[in-house]
Design a protein around this motif. Sequence first.
Motif, short mmCIF file in Angstrom:
data_model
loop_
_atom_site.label_atom_id
_atom_site.label_comp_id
_atom_site.label_asym_id
_atom_site.label_seq_id
_atom_site.Cartn_x
_atom_site.Cartn_y
_atom_site.Cartn_z
N GLN A 1 11.08 0.49 2.55
CA GLN A 1 11.03 -0.18 3.86
C GLN A 1 11.75 0.63 4.91
O GLN A 1 11.28 0.78 6.04
CB GLN A 1 11.66 -1.58 3.72
N GLN A 2 12.90 1.17 4.59
CA GLN A 2 13.65 1.97 5.54
C GLN A 2 12.90 3.25 5.91
O GLN A 2 12.86 3.64 7.08
CB GLN A 2 15.02 2.31 4.95
N ARG A 3 12.35 3.90 4.90
CA ARG A 3 11.60 5.12 5.18
C ARG A 3 10.38 4.86 6.09
O ARG A 3 10.09 5.61 7.01
CB ARG A 3 11.14 5.76 3.86
N ALA B 1 0.82 -1.21 0.00
CA ALA B 1 0.00 0.00 0.00
C ALA B 1 0.85 1.25 0.00
O ALA B 1 0.47 2.27 -0.53
CB ALA B 1 -0.94 0.00 1.21
N GLY B 2 2.07 1.18 0.57
CA GLY B 2 2.90 2.37 0.65
C GLY B 2 4.00 2.41 -0.41
O GLY B 2 4.81 3.31 -0.38
N PRO C 1 13.86 -2.87 -8.98
CA PRO C 1 12.78 -3.01 -7.98
C PRO C 1 13.27 -3.37 -6.58
O PRO C 1 12.75 -2.82 -5.59
CB PRO C 1 11.89 -4.10 -8.58
N PRO C 2 14.22 -4.27 -6.35
CA PRO C 2 14.66 -4.57 -4.97
C PRO C 2 15.20 -3.33 -4.26
O PRO C 2 14.98 -3.15 -3.06
CB PRO C 2 15.73 -5.62 -5.15
N THR C 3 15.91 -2.48 -4.97
CA THR C 3 16.44 -1.28 -4.33
C THR C 3 15.33 -0.34 -3.90
O THR C 3 15.34 0.25 -2.82
CB THR C 3 17.38 -0.57 -5.30
N VAL C 4 14.33 -0.21 -4.76
CA VAL C 4 13.17 0.65 -4.42
C VAL C 4 12.44 0.11 -3.21
O VAL C 4 12.06 0.84 -2.28
CB VAL C 4 12.25 0.77 -5.63
N ARG D 1 7.82 5.17 11.23
CA ARG D 1 7.08 4.45 12.26
C ARG D 1 7.70 4.71 13.64
O ARG D 1 6.99 4.92 14.63
CB ARG D 1 7.07 2.95 11.94
N SER D 2 9.03 4.70 13.72
CA SER D 2 9.71 4.97 14.99
C SER D 2 9.40 6.38 15.47
O SER D 2 9.17 6.61 16.67
CB SER D 2 11.21 4.77 14.83
N GLU D 3 9.42 7.34 14.53
CA GLU D 3 9.11 8.71 14.92
C GLU D 3 7.67 8.83 15.42
O GLU D 3 7.39 9.54 16.41
CB GLU D 3 9.34 9.64 13.72
N GLN D 4 6.76 8.15 14.74
CA GLN D 4 5.36 8.21 15.16
C GLN D 4 5.15 7.57 16.54
O GLN D 4 4.42 8.09 17.39
CB GLN D 4 4.47 7.53 14.12
#
Length: 396
Positions: free
Chosen positions: A76-78, A50-51, A68-71, A83-86
């Motif tokens: 995933q990192q972003r 979804a993201g 595609p794997p790099t994208v 998520r950690s910030e939230q």
Amino acid sequence: MRLPTWRVRGPHSIRWRLTLLYSALFVVAGAVLLAFTYVLVANSEPSLTAGSPPRPTGRAEGPSAPDPPTVASYVQQRLSVQRSEQLHELLIESALALAVMTVFSLALGRLMAGRVLDPLRTMTAATRRISADNLHERLAVAGPDDELKAMADTIDAVLARLEGAFEAQKAFVANASHELRTPLTLQQAVVDVTLADPGASVETLRAALLRVRAAGEEQERMIDALLTLARSQRGLERQEFVDLAAIVRERLPGAGSGAGVRVEARLEPAAVLGDPQLIERLVVNLTDNAVRHNLGEGKGSWVRVWTGVDVMGRPGLRIENSGPVIPADQAAGLFQPFRRLGPERVRKRDGLGLGMSIVAAVVAAHGGRVRATTRPQGGLTVDVGLPPSAPALPGG
């Protein structure tokens, strides 16, 4: 001016304790709720599809197109950083909200504790105003039938008993003073009359001394009866097993001798744990009253005595006698001190007026019950029941 206790104690008052209790419960419940919410959010997995940007359907043109794997790794990192910030922001905001609500809960808890304790403070102030001079006043708390109203009703019941005890004490002191003054007045009158006679003979002086001595003996009996009554009301000083049948058997012949009273006894073993002297006084008073307050000699007077154990295992004593007709509504009053039937202190007095009150005090000290009922044909029946605290006696 002395401040009420609930204001002087400050943080140690029940209002502050309730406030802290309410706030502590709120903080614990809020912390558990926030922790549960944080765990649910932290353990929820984000949807990568979804993201993530849509995957290319064909090979991208140009040498700079990422694979595609790099994208996917970059996305995933972003997402993880976001998520950690939230989660960190959620934790900070939740802690701040909990702190603000804790302060609010302190104010609200103090307000609600005050509302809850307002009836209690009203009852405390009303109780302080009540003294020995106005024991007739009552709290008379209105409202729902809750714990506070139950406590107020209990206080009203205690005040009613105190009022009755004070009135009984006043009446007792007045009656005792009158009863003790009568022999003193008689003694003084006999002495004054004798001294006023200049030609009094030896026989006159001897007769006067005998009357003074008789009045002194009556005072002594009255004081002994008052001391026995006070001792009975104070409680039991020693306890041992005694048999009611043995005590009655020992006292009955003396009670009926020379009085022209027919005594019928059915004495079965009845073991009682109590004070032997008080129980003996109980038996003596009942038997003496049954003989004294009876029909005249030659009129077929009788006394029936029973001792034994009832179906509930309680030892008991029953004394029934013939005698004059007694109104049924006056039977309960016989256990009041100095209560005599008929015109009091006018005709010749028969007894001290303390026998039945001593009986009631002795029975109450042993945890039993006593009841007097009138007979339509005349006379009285007195039933005494005591707690079943004794072992079985031989032959019982």
